[in-house]
Design a protein around this motif. Structure first.
Motif, short mmCIF file in Angstrom:
data_model
loop_
_atom_site.label_atom_id
_atom_site.label_comp_id
_atom_site.label_asym_id
_atom_site.label_seq_id
_atom_site.Cartn_x
_atom_site.Cartn_y
_atom_site.Cartn_z
N LYS A 136 0.78 -1.14 -0.06
CA LYS A 136 -0.09 0.04 0.07
C LYS A 136 0.89 1.26 0.21
CE LYS A 136 -4.44 -1.17 1.82
NZ LYS A 136 -5.75 -0.89 2.91
N SER A 137 2.04 1.33 0.19
CA SER A 137 2.74 2.31 0.42
C SER A 137 3.34 2.83 -1.08
CB SER A 137 4.27 1.99 1.07
OG SER A 137 5.05 1.25 0.22
N GLU A 138 3.52 4.17 -1.19
CA GLU A 138 3.97 4.85 -2.24
C GLU A 138 5.22 4.12 -2.94
OE1 GLU A 138 3.38 7.34 -5.66
OE2 GLU A 138 1.93 6.72 -4.13
N THR A 139 6.03 4.07 -2.22
CA THR A 139 7.44 3.56 -2.87
C THR A 139 7.20 2.09 -3.46
OG1 THR A 139 8.46 4.25 -0.79
CG2 THR A 139 9.61 2.64 -1.96
N ALA A 140 6.23 1.05 -2.68
CA ALA A 140 6.05 -0.15 -3.32
C ALA A 140 5.25 -0.07 -4.74
CB ALA A 140 4.99 -0.76 -2.53
N ARG A 141 4.16 1.25 -4.80
CA ARG A 141 3.54 1.40 -5.90
C ARG A 141 4.62 1.64 -7.16
NH1 ARG A 141 0.80 5.37 -8.87
NH2 ARG A 141 1.78 6.87 -7.58
N VAL A 142 5.40 2.48 -6.69
CA VAL A 142 6.41 3.11 -7.79
C VAL A 142 7.28 1.80 -8.26
CG1 VAL A 142 8.66 4.40 -8.31
CG2 VAL A 142 6.53 5.61 -7.07
N ARG A 143 7.85 0.92 -7.41
CA ARG A 143 8.61 -0.28 -7.56
C ARG A 143 7.86 -1.09 -8.46
NH1 ARG A 143 11.97 -1.46 -1.95
NH2 ARG A 143 13.22 0.38 -2.04
N ILE A 144 6.77 -1.47 -8.17
CA ILE A 144 5.96 -2.24 -9.13
C ILE A 144 5.67 -1.65 -10.48
CG2 ILE A 144 3.52 -3.21 -9.59
CD1 ILE A 144 3.34 -3.44 -6.39
N GLN A 145 5.49 -0.56 -10.80
CA GLN A 145 5.26 0.02 -11.91
C GLN A 145 6.53 0.04 -12.83
OE1 GLN A 145 1.94 3.57 -11.26
NE2 GLN A 145 4.00 4.37 -11.27
N GLU A 146 7.74 0.31 -12.18
CA GLU A 146 9.14 0.02 -12.58
C GLU A 146 9.39 -1.24 -13.16
OE1 GLU A 146 11.61 1.69 -9.88
OE2 GLU A 146 11.33 3.65 -10.52
N SER A 147 9.05 -2.19 -12.13
CA SER A 147 9.33 -3.61 -12.74
C SER A 147 8.43 -4.10 -13.70
CB SER A 147 9.04 -4.62 -11.46
OG SER A 147 9.85 -4.42 -10.27
N LEU A 148 6.96 -3.73 -13.84
CA LEU A 148 6.11 -3.90 -15.10
C LEU A 148 6.68 -3.36 -16.26
CD1 LEU A 148 2.70 -3.99 -13.26
CD2 LEU A 148 4.02 -5.80 -14.14
N SER A 149 7.15 -2.11 -16.14
CA SER A 149 7.64 -1.35 -17.22
C SER A 149 8.82 -2.14 -17.60
CB SER A 149 8.07 0.06 -17.08
OG SER A 149 6.88 0.67 -16.41
N HIS A 150 9.92 -2.57 -16.95
CA HIS A 150 10.97 -3.31 -17.44
C HIS A 150 10.68 -4.65 -18.12
CE1 HIS A 150 15.26 -3.84 -17.51
NE2 HIS A 150 14.97 -5.26 -17.08
N ALA A 151 9.59 -5.31 -17.78
CA ALA A 151 9.44 -6.75 -17.92
C ALA A 151 8.43 -6.46 -19.34
CB ALA A 151 8.56 -7.36 -17.00
N LEU A 152 7.68 -5.44 -19.58
CA LEU A 152 6.82 -5.46 -20.64
C LEU A 152 7.47 -4.53 -21.68
CD1 LEU A 152 3.46 -5.06 -18.91
CD2 LEU A 152 4.56 -7.10 -20.01
N GLN A 153 8.69 -3.99 -21.33
CA GLN A 153 9.38 -2.78 -22.23
C GLN A 153 8.30 -1.84 -22.69
OE1 GLN A 153 11.22 -4.95 -25.57
NE2 GLN A 153 12.72 -5.76 -24.17
N MET A 154 7.48 -1.39 -21.72
CA MET A 154 6.43 -0.33 -22.02
C MET A 154 6.36 0.62 -20.67
SD MET A 154 3.41 -2.39 -23.59
CE MET A 154 2.67 -0.80 -24.73
N GLU A 155 6.21 1.98 -20.87
CA GLU A 155 5.94 2.74 -19.56
C GLU A 155 4.56 2.50 -18.70
OE1 GLU A 155 5.95 7.33 -18.11
OE2 GLU A 155 6.30 6.77 -20.37
N VAL A 156 4.62 1.72 -17.62
CA VAL A 156 3.37 1.28 -17.18
C VAL A 156 2.83 2.18 -15.98
CG1 VAL A 156 2.28 -0.66 -15.87
CG2 VAL A 156 3.99 -1.00 -17.62
N ARG A 157 1.70 2.59 -15.93
CA ARG A 157 1.21 3.47 -14.62
C ARG A 157 -0.24 2.65 -14.30
NH1 ARG A 157 5.54 4.94 -14.71
NH2 ARG A 157 6.57 6.91 -14.89
#
Length: 457
Positions: free
Chosen positions: A31-52
């Motif tokens: 639920k933390s903002e840090t975790a949300r940012v990390r999840i977005q960055e991980s998905l962006s890296h895996a999918l090679q897209m900018e995820v939000r």
């Protein structure tokens, strides 16, 4: 309670308590903002897209929900979903495996834009790395028990900005992804291929084996007719190998034109198509097709319009045909016409040659007319350029077509005026302009004087 019972209770309770504490800690951390940012960055890296995404509602036992998910890539590709639901499998996590029992994605909008820059094409190694990030190559790889996508729309746009495929109302369910074999089913309410071939009510089962997806009995409707197909695809392979065999029965072009106005034709179509290759390398495409069209109309075809203008035959702007037979092969970035025969009323047309994937033409065409049309004022001057009459009473002329499908170029006029433009103009004008011969008038008084010759020395 004896000492043995207490020991058993501790061995059972401690792991359960540890899982509960882990779940609470994980829920709080997610639920933390840090975790949300990390999840977005991980998905962006895996999918090679900018995820939000707008909101993350994590739970450990019932699954987590992501609302307002969006992803984009330079060049125009994008993905949006109203909601994504993910539920992990706890027992597998305790064994060191990452298994998701369920992933559901609702109200999806996907736009795929092919890159015009070859440097931007994903290398085989990069594609394998992307796949390993999603499914992994170790015993703790990711496995998805069920992936469900509901109410999805897809636009696939080529590098020139033309829509290759458009799909609406798609439902996709896949089971046991990441394992050696899996299965699924696909339903699509409607769509259009190459802005010219619409379809409805597409359905098929899906068989998955070693990264290959097979649709063994694909069925859809088009123009009040039907299409049956067998389709194979390897979507995670760097070059995306594919193969399709399809049979079309009783497709009504007029009904199809209502969904794809660009078609502008009528008639009934039957035929079959076979095509295979690697999607990212069109020069690998190989296949063949055979189609028959009966009792219809072609509107606004550039080649026919040009022929009609040359011969002043207005009917060719809207060519009404009795039957067309088309047999072709696909190879070397070209559609090779092996046989094209078209007949309509008094006119016949046959062609062979090639149309490449960039719409360049290299065709040999034979055009036939009945004898009576060659006796008209326009064509009677060119009768000697046509062949003798065949068994149907038609006389024909051959010529070449180059240029593009949008702007064809023909040497038909040169074939007609083969003896030279100057003499042809004389022949044409000679029927309208009669030059009078004027003799010199005799002198009024007596005979004309004789010219004196110079003296011979």
């Amino acid at each position: 309670m004896n000492r043995i019972s207490k020991g058993i209770l501790l061995k059972v309770a401690l792991p359960i308590g540890g899982v509960v504490l882990l779940a609470l800690a994980l829920r709080a951390s997610l639920k933390s903002e840090t975790a949300r940012v990390r999840i977005q960055e991980s998905l962006s890296h895996a999918l090679q897209m900018e995820v939000r995404f707008e909101k993350l509602r994590p739970t450990f036992f019932k699954g987590s929900r992501v609302s307002g998910l969006s992803a984009s890539r330079p060049g125009g590709s994008s993905f949006t979903a109203r909601e994504v639901y993910v539920r992990p499998r706890l027992l597998s996590l305790m064994r060191g495996q990452f298994v998701l029992s369920d992933i559901r994605v609702e109200d999806v909008r996907l736009v795929l834009v092919e890159s015009a820059n070859p440097a931007g094409v994903e290398t085989p190694q990069a594609a394998n790395n992307t796949r390993s990030k999603v499914f992994g190559n170790s015993p703790s790889k990711l496995t998805i028990r069920h992936l469900g996508i509901e109410n999805a729309s897809v636009d696939w746009i080529d590098a020139k900005g033309k829509v290759t495929l458009r799909v609406q109302g798609m439902g996709l369910h896949l089971y046991r992804l990441g394992e050696a074999s899996g299965e699924g089913r696909l339903k699509v309410q409607g769509g259009v291929i190459l802005e010219a071939v619409p379809f409805r009510n597409l359905e098929s089962l899906i068989e998955i084996s070693q990264g290959r997806y097979t649709l063994p009995h694909l069925h859809c409707e088009s123009g009040n007719g039907s299409v049956e197909a067998h389709f194979e695809l390897e979507p995670f392979h760097a070059e995306i190998p594919f193969a399709i065999r399809a049979t079309a029965a009783r497709l009504d072009l007029e009904k199809m034109s209502q969904d794809a106005p660009r078609l502008q034709s009528s008639g009934m179509v039957d035929g079959n198509l076979e095509l295979a290759g690697r999607w990212k390398h069109s020069d690998s495409f190989e296949g063949k097709g055979d189609f028959k069209l009966q009792n219809g109309l072609f509107k606004g075809l550039s080649v026919l319009q040009s022929i009609g203008q040359t011969f002043q035959i207005s009917e060719l702007s809207n060519f009404r045909f009795e039957q067309i037979h088309l047999a072709f092969r696909v190879a070397q970035n070209k559609v090779l016409l092996e046989d094209l025969q078209a007949t309509g009323a008094d006119i016949s047309l046959s062609a062979s040659g090639a149309v490449d994937f960039d719409h360049q033409l290299a065709l040999q065409v034979r055009f036939g007319l009945p004898e009576r049309l060659l006796r008209g004022k326009t064509l009677q001057l060119f009768q000697d350029r046509f062949s003798a009459a065949d068994e149907t009473g038609r006389r024909s002329i051959s010529f070449e077509v180059a240029g593009t499908t949008e702007k064809p170029r023909m040497n038909l006029f040169e074939k007609l005026v083969g003896e030279g433009v100057g003499s042809m103009i004389d022949k044409v004008l000679g029927g309208f302009i009669k030059v009078k011969r004027v003799d010199p008038a005799p002198p009024k008084d007596g005979p004309a004087p004789k010219s004196e010759s110079p003296p011979v020395k």
